[in-house]
Motif scaffolding. Structure first.
Motif, short mmCIF file in Angstrom:
data_model
loop_
_atom_site.label_atom_id
_atom_site.label_comp_id
_atom_site.label_asym_id
_atom_site.label_seq_id
_atom_site.Cartn_x
_atom_site.Cartn_y
_atom_site.Cartn_z
N ALA A 144 -12.78 -12.92 12.84
CA ALA A 144 -12.53 -11.64 13.52
C ALA A 144 -13.44 -10.54 12.95
O ALA A 144 -13.87 -9.64 13.67
CB ALA A 144 -11.07 -11.25 13.37
N ILE A 145 -13.72 -10.62 11.66
CA ILE A 145 -14.63 -9.63 11.04
C ILE A 145 -16.08 -10.00 11.34
O ILE A 145 -16.93 -9.13 11.59
CB ILE A 145 -14.38 -9.56 9.51
CG1 ILE A 145 -12.98 -9.00 9.24
CG2 ILE A 145 -15.44 -8.69 8.82
CD1 ILE A 145 -12.56 -9.05 7.79
N ASP A 146 -16.36 -11.28 11.30
CA ASP A 146 -17.74 -11.76 11.45
C ASP A 146 -18.37 -11.39 12.80
O ASP A 146 -19.56 -11.10 12.86
CB ASP A 146 -17.76 -13.29 11.28
CG ASP A 146 -18.87 -13.73 10.36
OD1 ASP A 146 -19.11 -13.02 9.36
OD2 ASP A 146 -19.51 -14.76 10.64
N ILE A 147 -17.55 -11.43 13.84
CA ILE A 147 -18.10 -11.18 15.19
C ILE A 147 -18.69 -9.76 15.29
O ILE A 147 -19.88 -9.61 15.60
CB ILE A 147 -17.06 -11.49 16.28
CG1 ILE A 147 -16.79 -13.01 16.29
CG2 ILE A 147 -17.54 -11.04 17.66
CD1 ILE A 147 -15.57 -13.42 17.10
N PRO A 148 -17.89 -8.70 14.99
CA PRO A 148 -18.50 -7.36 15.06
C PRO A 148 -19.54 -7.13 13.96
O PRO A 148 -20.52 -6.40 14.16
CB PRO A 148 -17.30 -6.41 14.88
CG PRO A 148 -16.23 -7.21 14.24
CD PRO A 148 -16.44 -8.62 14.68
N LEU A 149 -19.36 -7.82 12.83
CA LEU A 149 -20.29 -7.64 11.71
C LEU A 149 -21.71 -8.07 12.10
O LEU A 149 -22.69 -7.41 11.76
CB LEU A 149 -19.79 -8.46 10.51
CG LEU A 149 -20.64 -8.43 9.24
CD1 LEU A 149 -20.57 -7.05 8.59
CD2 LEU A 149 -20.16 -9.48 8.23
N LEU A 150 -21.79 -9.17 12.83
CA LEU A 150 -23.11 -9.71 13.17
C LEU A 150 -23.62 -9.27 14.54
O LEU A 150 -24.67 -9.71 14.99
CB LEU A 150 -23.09 -11.24 13.08
CG LEU A 150 -22.83 -11.81 11.67
CD1 LEU A 150 -22.79 -13.32 11.69
CD2 LEU A 150 -23.90 -11.34 10.68
N LYS A 151 -22.84 -8.40 15.18
CA LYS A 151 -23.28 -7.89 16.49
C LYS A 151 -24.50 -6.98 16.27
O LYS A 151 -24.43 -6.05 15.46
CB LYS A 151 -22.14 -7.13 17.15
CG LYS A 151 -22.30 -7.02 18.64
CD LYS A 151 -21.03 -6.54 19.29
CE LYS A 151 -21.24 -6.53 20.79
NZ LYS A 151 -20.08 -5.99 21.48
N GLY A 152 -25.55 -7.26 16.93
CA GLY A 152 -26.77 -6.45 16.78
C GLY A 152 -27.46 -6.66 15.44
O GLY A 152 -28.25 -5.82 14.99
N ALA A 153 -27.14 -7.78 14.77
CA ALA A 153 -27.73 -8.05 13.45
C ALA A 153 -29.23 -8.29 13.57
O ALA A 153 -29.72 -8.72 14.61
CB ALA A 153 -27.06 -9.27 12.83
N ARG A 154 -29.94 -7.98 12.46
CA ARG A 154 -31.38 -8.19 12.45
C ARG A 154 -31.67 -9.68 12.29
O ARG A 154 -31.07 -10.33 11.43
CB ARG A 154 -31.99 -7.42 11.29
CG ARG A 154 -33.51 -7.54 11.17
CD ARG A 154 -34.05 -6.51 10.18
NE ARG A 154 -33.51 -6.71 8.84
CZ ARG A 154 -33.99 -7.58 7.93
NH1 ARG A 154 -35.01 -8.35 8.26
NH2 ARG A 154 -33.46 -7.68 6.73
N GLU A 155 -32.57 -10.20 13.17
CA GLU A 155 -32.88 -11.63 13.10
C GLU A 155 -34.13 -11.84 12.26
O GLU A 155 -35.16 -11.21 12.51
CB GLU A 155 -33.08 -12.19 14.51
CG GLU A 155 -33.02 -13.71 14.56
CD GLU A 155 -33.13 -14.25 15.98
OE1 GLU A 155 -32.15 -14.14 16.74
OE2 GLU A 155 -34.20 -14.78 16.31
N ILE A 156 -34.00 -12.71 11.25
CA ILE A 156 -35.16 -12.96 10.37
C ILE A 156 -36.21 -13.79 11.11
O ILE A 156 -37.41 -13.58 10.94
CB ILE A 156 -34.69 -13.66 9.07
CG1 ILE A 156 -33.72 -12.74 8.32
CG2 ILE A 156 -35.86 -14.02 8.17
CD1 ILE A 156 -33.01 -13.37 7.15
#
Lengths: 583, 301
Positions: free
Chosen positions: A480-492
């Motif tokens: 549940a935390i991971d989904i919003p946490l990685l939304k729009g995350a920078r892709e290496i």
């Protein structure tokens, strides 16, 4: 010269209908053949409560065919569940790759359906011919459900064939109709499973009959104590099993691939298949504990025989199998991280995780008491060593398996964020909460594990539910935390699909073989705990095969079934491949 | 390439399965056989009764799943070696034998402190002991505790045990279900009015096949002294039920008969079901032919 219609291909809708009719005809012919063969053999063979066919043991013959039927049935019921989910994901994300993947999964079904039906018909013949008295008794009790089952089979065939053959036709605006067909396949398939489970579970925990075995309530007989836990357990296990077999197919195609594009395609399919298998596998112990609890509720004696009696040794084998599954799943993920730019950040976690898994495996696979030969047991005066006593008890084993589940989940989460870096301002706090959730679950699991040493078995098995609940809760919080946490995350960098060592594919095959062997073993335990009863405590097995065989013999039969299953599955794989290359 | 990949994977599968099968051979190997049945009569002496009790406790009764009667064994339930010694003082008003009997028949009536109330009645599944067998277990427990066995099997226990065993025979229950006992007496029950013969010894007078013929065709013969045409036909009764009744009546005369004849219980329903499937398939093919005809007609236009 008479005018003739020009040859032209039939319209897609009519073609799908024609293929579906073929499927229905095939099932109808199989049923007619079943009836004729069963009638002919029943008339030809002498009247008896139990019969042998061509010198084959009636128990072994039914066991082998029933287990093979069950494995194919698990596959054809499990695959449509995640094929539909993958298709829906494709619609939601507008990513064509998911639709292709769902189609790839479904392609495996067409041939598997025919094999499932053939094995089912063979099983019915064996029941009617080898166990006529008991089959007549069960038929008398569950008559309305047989008719329902037959109706459901035809419904399943119709929807499944329509689902597959209308795939290309029902695209674009018509896609919702295809999804509706997929839903129907799963609804009918699940209903089919639930009906068959009613018969099986009635034999383990009978209800709805009087002392003389006469039916009082059909519903009570169906909704017996172990019915719903088995339903849920099998539903999850079917998805896990289907995922594992689909991943093995992908591994086979990866290893036989002709170019990089094909390798990339099947690498991705293998990853998704294994993800589905492990994802469905993780909550499986929860359903297993529920089932165990219901068995204890039904009969303390049966529960004790299963967990602490002669069958307890088979749980050591189960521990070995599940431990191997965890190892293989983690090794596959860690090898897979090699194709993810940025995932090297998490390499440092691999050794500690390996140590936790090894420790958990050692605890879990520790036998209840010293392994001894028959003569050694006689010398010791029992199965327990007079000085060493008991080693591994369920309190420690439950704790170990829950810690292993938690570790594998963590491994998955690291894989998932391999090439992504969270950019939200609250990232540090979120990661701290996630770590806390994992730590809290570990404390609950270990705490209950220690405490359960001091309580009786009936209370202890209840604690295992709290342990699994803590693990599941931690997973839910983490995701549940991971989904919003990685939304729009920078892709290496993008994942380099196809660039994975061949041994990772063997890890996928290993997963499939282990899942299959595990399924065979669990099926034997479920059936074996009835001991010399057809219906536990009510209808005795009066045949010469009423004894419980040695574990060695049982595992040899399970192994034979697994090899036979993979040979048949190989035929399905090759046909699916040929069909694709012909197309 | 394809064949080689297939071969590699197959060898790998065989290796993995082989390892699992090998581990299966390492765990202790033993077979568990169904409990043997031994006959108890009112004349069975106390020593033999105690021996039978030991067999029952270790086999059919399944007592050692939780208890122990030797140095090693399970400790989920009390140690049975001490049961007889403390039995006389467990419950006021109950002597040792009465207490042991109660603890087997109604285990929840008194639960030994520090043990859970988890034991099923010995008369109920899965143990399913008869009253005579319960007394045999009591006799063994008394001997095990170093006491003189006082438990004695009476004629009443034997009768009660027979009634329990009889209740298990489906054929007897089916005779009630199909109203046979409305006219016929069997084992002293039913047959009020004497309009039909007592069937208790029918199995001795007729072969099983003859009884089955009579059930299938009530007019086949009539017992002298009884009126013809009263017995109804059993056309609607499942063939399996009739075989069960024959097995029960033959069993009363000590004859063994398998309740399953050559006739499959699916014989009538199978044909009916086949017809339904045949018609459904016909309709389906008809619908398909109609769809194709419409398609062709559309194309022609």
């Amino acid at each position: 010269m008479s005018a003739r219609w020009p040859e032209r291909p039939a319209a897609p809708a009519v073609r799908a209908l024609a293929q579906t009719c073929k499927g229905v005809l095939k099932v109808s012919l199989l049923l007619v053949a079943t009836y004729i063969v069963a009638q002919a053999l029943s008339s030809f063979l002498p009247a008896a409560g139990y019969r042998n066919l061509m010198g084959l043991s009636n128990r072994t013959a039914v066991w082998v065919v029933a287990e093979l039927h069950l494995m194919f049935a698990a596959f054809v019921l499990g695959v449509p569940i995640f094929a539909l989910i993958t298709e829906i994901v494709g619609v939601a994300t507008k990513d064509r790759r998911y639709d292709d993947l769902a189609r790839e999964f479904t392609k495996l079904l067409a041939m598997a359906y025919t094999l499932t039906a053939m094995l089912g018909c063979m099983l019915l013949v064996l029941f009617l011919v080898l166990y006529p008295k008991f089959t007549a008794y069960m038929h008398g009790l569950f008559k309305p459900t047989w008719l329902l089952y037959l109706t459901l089979i035809f419904g399943e065939v119709i929807f499944a064939y329509l689902y597959w053959h209308s795939w290309d036709h029902l695209q674009g605006a018509r896609k919702r109709w295809h999804i509706a067909l997929g839903i129907m396949v799963n609804v009918w398939g699940t209903a089919l499973l639930f009906v068959a489970d009613a018969w099986v579970t009635f034999m383990t925990s009978p209800a709805g009959i009087d002392e003389a075995g006469n039916l009082i309530s059909l519903w009570a007989a169906v909704a017996n104590l172990t019915w719903m836990p088995i339903n849920i357990h099998r539903l999850l296990a079917n998805v896990a099993f289907g995922g594992a077999i689909a991943a093995a197919y992908a591994a086979f195609r990866f290893l036989a691939a002709r170019d990089d594009a094909e390798r990339a395609r099947f690498d991705w399919m293998g990853y998704v298949g294994s993800f589905i298998a492990i994802g469905a596998f993780i909550p499986l112990p929860f359903a297993g504990y529920w089932l165990g609890r219901e068995i204890y509720q039904f009969s303390e004696q049966m529960g004790v025989s299963m967990m602490g009696g002669g069958f307890s040794w088979l749980w050591i084998l189960q521990a070995m199998l599940i431990g191997s599954l965890f190892f293989a799943a983690n090794v596959y993920l860690w090898l897979g991280m090699g194709r993810i730019p940025g995932a090297e950040r998490y390499t440092k976690f691999q050794v500690p995780m390996m140590l936790i898994l090894t420790l958990g495996f050692l605890v879990w696979a520790t036998p209840r008491s010293i392994i001894a030969t028959g003569s050694e047991m006689v010398a010791m005066g029992g199965s327990h060593h007079p000085f060493l006593g008991l080693f591994g008890v369920m309190a420690a084993k439950n704790t170990a398996v829950n810690v292993m589940i938690l570790t594998t989940f963590f491994s998955f989460m690291l894989y998932r964020r391999g090439n992504r870096v969270a950019v939200v301002p609250w990232a540090a706090a979120a990661k701290a909460v996630q770590a806390l959730a994992i730590a809290a679950a570990a404390v609950v699991v270990i705490g209950y594990g220690v405490y359960s040493y001091y309580v009786p078995s009936i209370v202890r098995i209840g604690y295992s539910v709290y342990q699994v609940t803590a693990v599941l809760a931690a997973m839910v919080v983490f995701v549940a935390i991971d989904i919003p946490l990685l939304k729009g995350a920078r892709e290496i960098g993008p994942i380099a699909w196809g660039r994975i060592p061949a041994r990772a594919q063997y890890a996928l095959v290993f997963l499939a073989v282990t899942f299959t062997w595990l399924m065979g073993l669990m099926g034997y335990i479920r059936s074996g705990i009835r001991q010399h009863w057809h219906v536990y405590g009510r209808v005795a097995d009066e045949s010469a095969n009423a004894y419980t065989m040695t574990h060695g013999d049982a595992t040899l039969i399970v192994s034979g079934i697994v090899v036979a299953f993979f040979l048949l599955v190989a035929a399905v794989f090759v046909m699916a491949m040929r069909e694709e290359r012909t197309a | 390439m394809l064949a080689r990949t297939f071969l590699n994977i197959f060898v790998f599968v065989l290796a993995v399965v082989g390892i699992y099968a090998y581990v299966g051979q390492l765990v202790p190997q033993f077979e568990e056989h169904p409990p043997k049945t031994r006959t108890i009569t009112a004349e069975t002496d106390r020593d033999e009764l105690s021996d039978i009790g030991q067999e029952l406790l270790r086999g059919k009764g399944g007592c050692l799943v939780c208890h122990k009667d030797s140095e090693t064994g399970n400790t989920r339930g009390p140690d049975l070696r001490q049961s007889a010694a403390v039995a006389a003082n467990r419950k006021p008003g109950l002597d040792a034998e009465a207490y042991l009997l109660e603890s087997l028949i109604d285990p929840g009536a008194f639960v030994v402190p520090n043990y859970p109330n988890m034991m099923p009645s010995a008369l109920k599944p899965p143990a399913n002991l008869t009253p005579a067998e319960v007394k045999a277990v009591v006799a063994y427990l008394q001997v095990l505790g170093g006491a003189e066995p006082t438990a004695v099997v009476t004629v009443e226990d034997i009768e009660q045990s027979k009634r329990v065993a009889k209740g298990d025979h489906r054929g007897r229950a089916l005779m009630d279900q199909h109203s046979c006992t409305a006219c016929h007496k069997v084992e002293g029950e039913g047959g009020e009015g004497g309009i039909a013969p007592d069937l208790t010894e029918a199995g001795g007078r007729f072969e099983p096949e003859a009884i089955l013929r009579k059930l299938n065709d009530p007019a086949a013969w009539v017992t002298p002294g009884f009126e013809a045409g009263i017995m109804p036909s059993f056309d609607e009764a499942p063939p399996g039920d009739l075989h069960e009744i024959v097995a029960y009546l033959s069993g009363l005369a000590g004859k063994s008969y398998s309740p399953t004849g050559a006739t499959s219980p699916w014989s009538h329903e199978g044909v009916r079901l086949g017809l339904v499937i045949f018609i459904a398939n016909g309709l389906m093919l008809g619908a398909l032919a109609w769809a194709r005809w419409r398609e062709k007609r559309g194309a022609a236009r």
